[in-house]
Design a protein around this motif. Sequence first.
Motif, PDB file in Angstrom:
ATOM      1  N   GLY A   1       1.022  -1.050   0.151  1.00  0.00           N
ATOM      2  CA  GLY A   1      -0.022  -0.130   0.051  1.00  0.00           C
ATOM      3  C   GLY A   1       1.024   1.444  -0.019  1.00  0.00           C
ATOM      4  O   GLY A   1       0.691   2.188  -0.821  1.00  0.00           O
ATOM      5  N   ARG A   2       1.922   1.326   0.764  1.00  0.00           N
ATOM      6  CA  ARG A   2       2.748   2.501   0.892  1.00  0.00           C
ATOM      7  C   ARG A   2       3.670   2.703  -0.321  1.00  0.00           C
ATOM      8  O   ARG A   2       3.554   3.695  -1.057  1.00  0.00           O
ATOM      9  CB  ARG A   2       3.976   2.254   2.082  1.00  0.00           C
ATOM     10  CG  ARG A   2       3.060   2.361   3.249  1.00  0.00           C
ATOM     11  CD  ARG A   2       4.073   1.982   4.445  1.00  0.00           C
ATOM     12  NE  ARG A   2       3.362   2.218   5.613  1.00  0.00           N
ATOM     13  CZ  ARG A   2       3.627   1.633   6.825  1.00  0.00           C
ATOM     14  NH1 ARG A   2       4.814   1.002   6.816  1.00  0.00           N
ATOM     15  NH2 ARG A   2       2.862   1.763   7.854  1.00  0.00           N
ATOM     16  N   ASP A   3       4.077   1.609  -1.145  1.00  0.00           N
ATOM     17  CA  ASP A   3       4.873   1.629  -2.300  1.00  0.00           C
ATOM     18  C   ASP A   3       3.885   2.235  -3.579  1.00  0.00           C
ATOM     19  O   ASP A   3       4.400   2.850  -4.317  1.00  0.00           O
ATOM     20  CB  ASP A   3       5.390   0.236  -2.551  1.00  0.00           C
ATOM     21  CG  ASP A   3       6.277   0.057  -3.613  1.00  0.00           C
ATOM     22  OD1 ASP A   3       7.518   1.337  -3.591  1.00  0.00           O
ATOM     23  OD2 ASP A   3       6.613  -0.500  -4.607  1.00  0.00           O
ATOM     24  N   VAL A   4       2.696   1.658  -3.356  1.00  0.00           N
ATOM     25  CA  VAL A   4       1.668   2.266  -4.417  1.00  0.00           C
ATOM     26  C   VAL A   4       1.680   3.988  -4.186  1.00  0.00           C
ATOM     27  O   VAL A   4       1.685   4.766  -5.220  1.00  0.00           O
ATOM     28  CB  VAL A   4       0.269   1.731  -4.131  1.00  0.00           C
ATOM     29  CG1 VAL A   4      -0.792   2.702  -4.732  1.00  0.00           C
ATOM     30  CG2 VAL A   4       0.307   0.311  -4.674  1.00  0.00           C
ATOM     31  N   LEU A   5       1.609   4.247  -2.913  1.00  0.00           N
ATOM     32  CA  LEU A   5       1.325   5.824  -2.791  1.00  0.00           C
ATOM     33  C   LEU A   5       2.553   6.543  -3.296  1.00  0.00           C
ATOM     34  O   LEU A   5       2.617   7.557  -4.091  1.00  0.00           O
ATOM     35  CB  LEU A   5       1.162   5.941  -1.206  1.00  0.00           C
ATOM     36  CG  LEU A   5       1.298   7.229  -0.757  1.00  0.00           C
ATOM     37  CD1 LEU A   5      -0.003   7.988  -1.364  1.00  0.00           C
ATOM     38  CD2 LEU A   5       1.350   7.755   0.573  1.00  0.00           C
ATOM     39  N   PHE A   6       3.881   5.865  -2.845  1.00  0.00           N
ATOM     40  CA  PHE A   6       5.258   6.496  -3.554  1.00  0.00           C
ATOM     41  C   PHE A   6       5.184   6.437  -4.947  1.00  0.00           C
ATOM     42  O   PHE A   6       5.538   7.524  -5.694  1.00  0.00           O
ATOM     43  CB  PHE A   6       6.227   5.703  -3.145  1.00  0.00           C
ATOM     44  CG  PHE A   6       6.541   5.820  -1.434  1.00  0.00           C
ATOM     45  CD1 PHE A   6       5.674   6.368  -0.537  1.00  0.00           C
ATOM     46  CD2 PHE A   6       7.578   4.966  -0.822  1.00  0.00           C
ATOM     47  CE1 PHE A   6       5.988   6.455   0.556  1.00  0.00           C
ATOM     48  CE2 PHE A   6       7.501   4.821   0.561  1.00  0.00           C
ATOM     49  CZ  PHE A   6       6.764   5.553   1.321  1.00  0.00           C
ATOM     50  N   GLY A   7       4.763   5.555  -5.591  1.00  0.00           N
ATOM     51  CA  GLY A   7       4.850   5.326  -6.973  1.00  0.00           C
ATOM     52  C   GLY A   7       3.850   6.459  -7.723  1.00  0.00           C
ATOM     53  O   GLY A   7       4.487   6.863  -8.588  1.00  0.00           O
TER      54      GLY A   7
END
Lengths: 320, 551
Positions: free
Chosen positions: A133-139
């Motif tokens: 979920g966090r990686d999606v946000l950064f992406g």
Amino acid sequence: MFLLLLRCIATLLHAGLIFGLAPLLMGVMGSLRARLLGRSGPTPLQPYRDLWKLLGKIPLVPDNATELYKFWPFVSFSAVGTIALLVPGFALNLVSAPLSDFITLIGLFALSRAAVLLAGLETGFGFGGAGAGRDVLFGIFSEAALLVVVLVFVLIAGDPTVDGIATYFRFGQIGISVSLGFALAAMLAVALAETGRIPVDNPSGHLELGMVHEAMLLEYSGRYLALFQYAAMLRLIVWFSLIATIFCPFGLAQAGNFFSWPLGLLSWLAKLAALAVALACFEVSTAKMRVFRVPEFLGVAMLLGLLSAVFLFVAGRLGG
Amino acid sequence: MIGLPGQGMHLGIDPLSALFLCMLVPQVVASAIAVEKKSVTFWVFVLGMVLALLAADAYALVLGFELMSAASWLLVLRGERVEGRSPALLYMGIALFSAACLIPAVFLPAGGLAFGLLLLGVGAKAGLAPLHAWLPRAHPAPTAGVSAVMSGGMVKIALYIIIRYGFIVFGNAIEPWWGVALMVAGAASVLIGSLRAALEVELKTVLACSTVEHAGLIAVGLGVALRARAMDDPALASLGLQAALLCALAHAAFKPLLFLGAGAVKQATGTTSLNWLGGLMRAMPRLGMLMLVGAAGMAALPLGPGFAPEFLLLHAVIAAAGAGGVMAWIGFTALLGVLGLSAALALAAAVRIIGIGFLGRPRTLHAAAAEEANTPNLIGMGLLAACCLPLALTPGLVLDALQPVISQLVPNAPEAALAYAPLPLLVLMLLLAAAAFFGMRRWAARGEREALPWTGGFGKPPAWLPFGDPATQPSATGFAEPVQRALGLAVLGSAGTDPSERYILAPLNRLHGQVTRLAEWVRRATVRQRLAFVFAALVMFLLVLGLGQNG
């Protein structure tokens, strides 16, 4: 014919070097950080040993994993590996140059990211989902910022491929411009987020709640984990090469001109080393951000990209 | 013959309508195979769409369009209720609004007013912002086959009408602001559609929101092309059109595929809420692989069907930024930022469908007991997946086939080759994967052991939970929480409602309430009040008459 052969050899050399040096770069980063923190640290060759150790272990596959569990590491690796073949390292005009469209590269980064995300969701454990979920946000923010920066490059160079952009910056008369300064800042921020370095994510973190990239790989072991880690190392050297090629194209060789190779090789290694030192110094001097500060950090990058585009326009109007 | 008196109905086919018929055929066939063979309303719906495409006069076009609207309204009415309310009323309201705008538009002389009305009427049908709020409610309501054709087909018919009128019928009166209006509406739809797709929990609603996004992407491409054509830049116009048409083709293949898959999931588990699914890839492996193809298209990943259109669109926007003044420069740069945001959001939505719904552990017994989808469904989806293949691997050839359409819409459009070459990329990736595979065979330890998953350190689940405790697994809501906090709050507000619902539907709803109360008051008036009202009206009438005669 001879020229094509020479370009093929240069491409093979590039492939061998970038695939061979990726763990070394990671190792150099690790030992530099340790030295800067006053520890003696591991040798720069440590990542090779780690990979070898992982290869020698029998992987433990979770019993609720699907058939695709073994598929994700290969997707992630081959997407990043393809980028590594397309981004110019020591020489321009490689055989793969026409494929190196910047937007295709962004797509391949997204593909590799998707594979890691799905690997994190594979067994349905909490860390994986949270990390994904966090990686999606950064992406989301880094992709937007990167696209705006790409716009600036494409409009300056008039060519959408990385090779064309680098060729223009190497031989064209552009000088130092405010616009490229902003673009560099934005690109560095995106690179930190994409490679998971310190202000965004901690590459050496283990089992802490804030971790992102490592959290998604916790259910992987043995050769599959080795492949994921190798892909992460490749991502670092690819981003270093990308930044070095675009913003510091001095000394880049021509693949068709054998006598320019030594200078190209030396300057590439020097640029990688300089970037490694700079990143290590930066990493030890800052602390990791809270997860929800990262969107702001990348939002600033996006804003810098926009400013860079605006300055480019203003400069174009004033100059023309 | 039906038609205007003395004229009859004119039907005809040209490259543009042939292209849209080509989009329609596979999804209709697939939906018919999968679900809807026997429903008469479905075939009337399809007939309406075909009529709208074949129409060569405005009358036949409106007839087909309204036939399509009416039949799809019936299908929505028969579908299930969402949160206890049927979306059919809202759907009918939007259909009436779009008819009220479309019918005058097609009979008005070519010009800004006509195009504005057309854009309002048809844009509402296509789900372009700000009139898109009905789409995520109405499209998931009917059965999967109908949802598939509504998303993959009906939206395309609306966009077809925009293309037909914007480029051909009104082609001589074309103005740059038409394109700008389309782009603004498209960019807003792209942003809101992709954000909601990343946040919604119901699988079919996620897909419908993603349809809003893709309608927006097509509109952005068309807007770039329309503006470029008005400004006499055929190269850019052709690039924008390539992006829009290829995006329409790709969306017409992968979105029905995903909707049919959602229907199969519903059949197998009784729910489409991602929070109740999980681990379907092991129970339904074939369905899962087909969904993976569709999701790759939805996320616009390279080597999937959705990447070539996205690639062309981004290049078109970059080229457009370089070709205009300062406003265009800033505007297109911001547009590019929005497209980048939404591309990553679309990736998040697609990863969420696969990662939460199909990977992981089952979250309920229903999901654990799922069985593979039935064969007709798989055949239909397989057909659509096969249609994705040329778009994914040889988009250059597809673009060559589109050239007649583009030269029909933009006279003297140059032939442009596609710079994105998926086949060499595929070869490189396969080579690398093979190298990794054989390298491991050579140097790595052989074999592997099955082990209990680590599950983040939670204890052993109790015996009545054979698939582990669902509460220890991240849910769809939890997965989207960071995005909700960083973007959802800013765009959708704390209640998470669509801006279109908040600023357009809710005021309309209030107005409706007030008018109803007024009508009710009139109906309940006593005899004395009515007499007083009639008397007052008479006095007013005479007063006005008298004043008019004096003056």
